[in-house]
Design an enzyme around this catalytic site. Sequence first.
Site, PDB file in Angstrom:
ATOM      1  N   GLY A 198       0.879  -1.197   0.018  1.00 39.44           N
ATOM      2  CA  GLY A 198      -0.137  -0.034  -0.044  1.00 39.44           C
ATOM      3  C   GLY A 198       0.790   1.256   0.005  1.00 39.44           C
ATOM      4  O   GLY A 198       1.877   0.941  -0.636  1.00 39.44           O
ATOM      5  N   CYS A 251       2.847   5.134  15.967  1.00 37.38           N
ATOM      6  CA  CYS A 251       3.773   4.216  16.409  1.00 37.38           C
ATOM      7  C   CYS A 251       4.972   3.705  15.456  1.00 37.38           C
ATOM      8  O   CYS A 251       6.196   3.981  15.781  1.00 37.38           O
ATOM      9  CB  CYS A 251       3.247   3.159  16.870  1.00 37.38           C
ATOM     10  SG  CYS A 251       2.101   3.341  18.444  1.00 37.38           S
TER      11      CYS A 251
HETATM   12  P1  NAD Z   1      -1.544   9.938  23.534  1.00 39.49           P
HETATM   13  O1  NAD Z   1      -0.863  11.125  23.160  1.00 39.49           O
HETATM   14  O2  NAD Z   1      -2.940   9.473  22.917  1.00 39.49           O
HETATM   15  O3  NAD Z   1      -1.678   9.861  25.110  1.00 39.49           O
HETATM   16  C1  NAD Z   1      -0.690  10.423  26.080  1.00 39.49           C
HETATM   17  C2  NAD Z   1      -1.505  11.290  27.151  1.00 39.49           C
HETATM   18  O4  NAD Z   1      -0.605  11.442  28.233  1.00 39.49           O
HETATM   19  C3  NAD Z   1      -2.080  12.521  26.767  1.00 39.49           C
HETATM   20  O5  NAD Z   1      -3.623  12.509  26.887  1.00 39.49           O
HETATM   21  C4  NAD Z   1      -1.270  13.390  27.444  1.00 39.49           C
HETATM   22  O6  NAD Z   1      -2.256  14.599  27.668  1.00 39.49           O
HETATM   23  C5  NAD Z   1      -0.894  12.854  28.706  1.00 39.49           C
HETATM   24  N1  NAD Z   1       0.144  13.614  29.379  1.00 39.49           N
HETATM   25  C6  NAD Z   1       1.464  14.099  28.846  1.00 39.49           C
HETATM   26  N2  NAD Z   1       2.067  14.375  29.938  1.00 39.49           N
HETATM   27  C7  NAD Z   1       1.499  14.163  30.867  1.00 39.49           C
HETATM   28  C8  NAD Z   1       1.783  14.297  32.461  1.00 39.49           C
HETATM   29  N3  NAD Z   1       2.824  15.022  32.989  1.00 39.49           N
HETATM   30  N4  NAD Z   1       0.769  13.916  33.369  1.00 39.49           N
HETATM   31  C9  NAD Z   1      -0.376  13.246  32.913  1.00 39.49           C
HETATM   32  N5  NAD Z   1      -0.590  13.157  31.622  1.00 39.49           N
HETATM   33  C10 NAD Z   1       0.014  13.470  30.704  1.00 39.49           C
HETATM   34  O7  NAD Z   1      -0.494   8.916  23.356  1.00 39.49           O
HETATM   35  P2  NAD Z   1      -0.804   7.102  22.911  1.00 39.49           P
HETATM   36  O8  NAD Z   1      -1.164   6.684  21.812  1.00 39.49           O
HETATM   37  O9  NAD Z   1      -1.657   6.709  24.031  1.00 39.49           O
HETATM   38  O10 NAD Z   1       0.731   6.588  23.549  1.00 39.49           O
HETATM   39  C11 NAD Z   1       1.221   6.553  24.679  1.00 39.49           C
HETATM   40  C12 NAD Z   1       2.334   5.909  24.725  1.00 39.49           C
HETATM   41  O11 NAD Z   1       2.228   4.377  24.460  1.00 39.49           O
HETATM   42  C13 NAD Z   1       3.546   6.117  23.501  1.00 39.49           C
HETATM   43  O12 NAD Z   1       4.799   5.520  24.060  1.00 39.49           O
HETATM   44  C14 NAD Z   1       3.229   5.015  22.507  1.00 39.49           C
HETATM   45  O13 NAD Z   1       4.246   4.723  21.784  1.00 39.49           O
HETATM   46  C15 NAD Z   1       2.912   3.672  23.077  1.00 39.49           C
HETATM   47  N6  NAD Z   1       1.950   2.938  22.436  1.00 39.49           N
HETATM   48  C16 NAD Z   1       0.697   3.437  21.783  1.00 39.49           C
HETATM   49  C17 NAD Z   1       0.021   2.685  20.907  1.00 39.49           C
HETATM   50  C18 NAD Z   1      -1.050   3.076  20.083  1.00 39.49           C
HETATM   51  O14 NAD Z   1      -1.511   2.441  19.412  1.00 39.49           O
HETATM   52  N7  NAD Z   1      -1.303   4.378  20.329  1.00 39.49           N
HETATM   53  C19 NAD Z   1       0.400   1.082  21.011  1.00 39.49           C
HETATM   54  C20 NAD Z   1       1.251   0.708  21.885  1.00 39.49           C
HETATM   55  C21 NAD Z   1       2.035   1.637  22.601  1.00 39.49           C
END
Ligand code: NAD
Length: 453
Positions: free
Chosen positions: A261, A268
């Site tokens: 694709g 990620c």
């Molecule tokens: P996101 O941006 O949706 O969520 C992160 C949250 O953390 C936000 O709501 C932000 O406001 C909050 N935040 C930041 N600083 C903060 C603080 N000091 N105190 C409290 N809250 C705080 O990110 P996400 O997609 O949920 O990803 C989070 C982690 O998980 C990343 O490292 C990502 O790589 C990993 N991850 C993501 C996925 C996915 O599919 N999205 C899957 C596996 C792992």
Amino acid sequence: MNIAIIGSGYVGLVTGVCLAHIGHHVICIDNDPEKIKKLNAGKVPIYEPGLEDLIRKYRRMKRLVFSGSIAGAVKKSEVIFIAVGTPSKQNGDADLTYIENVAREIARHMDSYKLLVEKSTVPAQTGNRIERTVRLNLPAKYRKDGARPFAFDVASNPEFLREGSAIEDFMNPDRIVIGVESSRAEKLLREVYKPLKARVVVTNLASAEMIKHASNSFLAAKISFINAVAQVCDRVGADVEKVAEGMGYDKRIGRAFLNAGIGYGGSCFPKDVDAFIRLAEKSGYDFRLLKSVRDVNEQQKAAFIQLIEDKLWIIKDKTIAVWGLAFKANTDDMRRAASLDIIRSLRAEGARVQAYDPKAMVNARYELKDIKFCADAYAALKGADCLLVLTEWDEFLKVDLARARGLMRQAVVFDGRNFCDREAFTAGGFEYYGIGRGETVKTTTGAAACGKK
Ligand code: NAD
């Protein structure tokens, strides 16, 4: 158990609600007051199938609460998951600022044993840095000479859920990875996940951190591999879908992630591949294989634009319909979606773009200021010179092709996901181009280039 989740985004919310579902009492924290206000008003800030109903249910049962106060959550919980973002820096490094901030703040409110768990994706060695940060920021009374601070542990428990099927993935994981440096931490994490009855892989901290980066990078490599194969398919008249099918039945290979694709996107894969390349570099290893994975991914978008140009000729002032903006189906997530690069390139060439996405248009509006957002799939087609399918939403399979064709100026479709029914589109009078389907044979070997058979 009493559990806190710091960071209530895609991963934090799903983790929180699923841990409540398996019987724990969960406090989800976020430092975005708007987000917490919304959640406390019963509104879910992201689209993830099934999430809203579960949040409603466990809030009502008081097993899930939302708050902006890390202090309260730390006091009440023995296990604290860190699920904040770890975005890319300009140089590709993972930006761990949010992780450090959270570690510091947790430490300031600690007054008894706590297990801090990295849920966020972080480079190997981050756990050690969190531990050091906590030690440096414990309340003053525990930092005095001679004072005996209480024990605490840092563990890694990477998350493998996929947006769009996150709840199902969390509840039925292929494996749960636990990276620990003490038996106390292992016991606690096993206890957290006991109701899931999943296979548990226990490692040290660094190995667990590596498992996540290595897994995402391997999946990205699979995608880039089949995309490179697709390029060759187009040049030799082979169909990459058939090639992937034939390869996929081999148990050593498997069919998953062999979908050619416009390349991977999302929050990620691009950042995790970058971070893994940088981690390797800093450790003294040049991970050239992964650099190629990244290059192929970029080339894939450029090749798609080239294909459109080849077929439409001049892009300027052409009207281009786009179905799908989200980086994948069943999510509203626009972070590093391939659609953004493609649309921006077409806009730079002077095309008019009219797009429709079932869930991602609210987020897309922040990124794309100069395109028209349409109310449905048909509206996007009005007067269009071609259609680009950029996200594989099921809804697009149900479109009435005769009606669709009647709305367009030129019935040409570029299927960036090899998702649509090629035969149905062709039978419906469309010119159909997929990725690596062999429709655009580009053979330039001597004989063919000279027009000799
Ligand atoms: P996101 O941006 O949706 O969520 C992160 C949250 O953390 C936000 O709501 C932000 O406001 C909050 N935040 C930041 N600083 C903060 C603080 N000091 N105190 C409290 N809250 C705080 O990110 P996400 O997609 O949920 O990803 C989070 C982690 O998980 C990343 O490292 C990502 O790589 C990993 N991850 C993501 C996925 C996915 O599919 N999205 C899957 C596996 C792992």
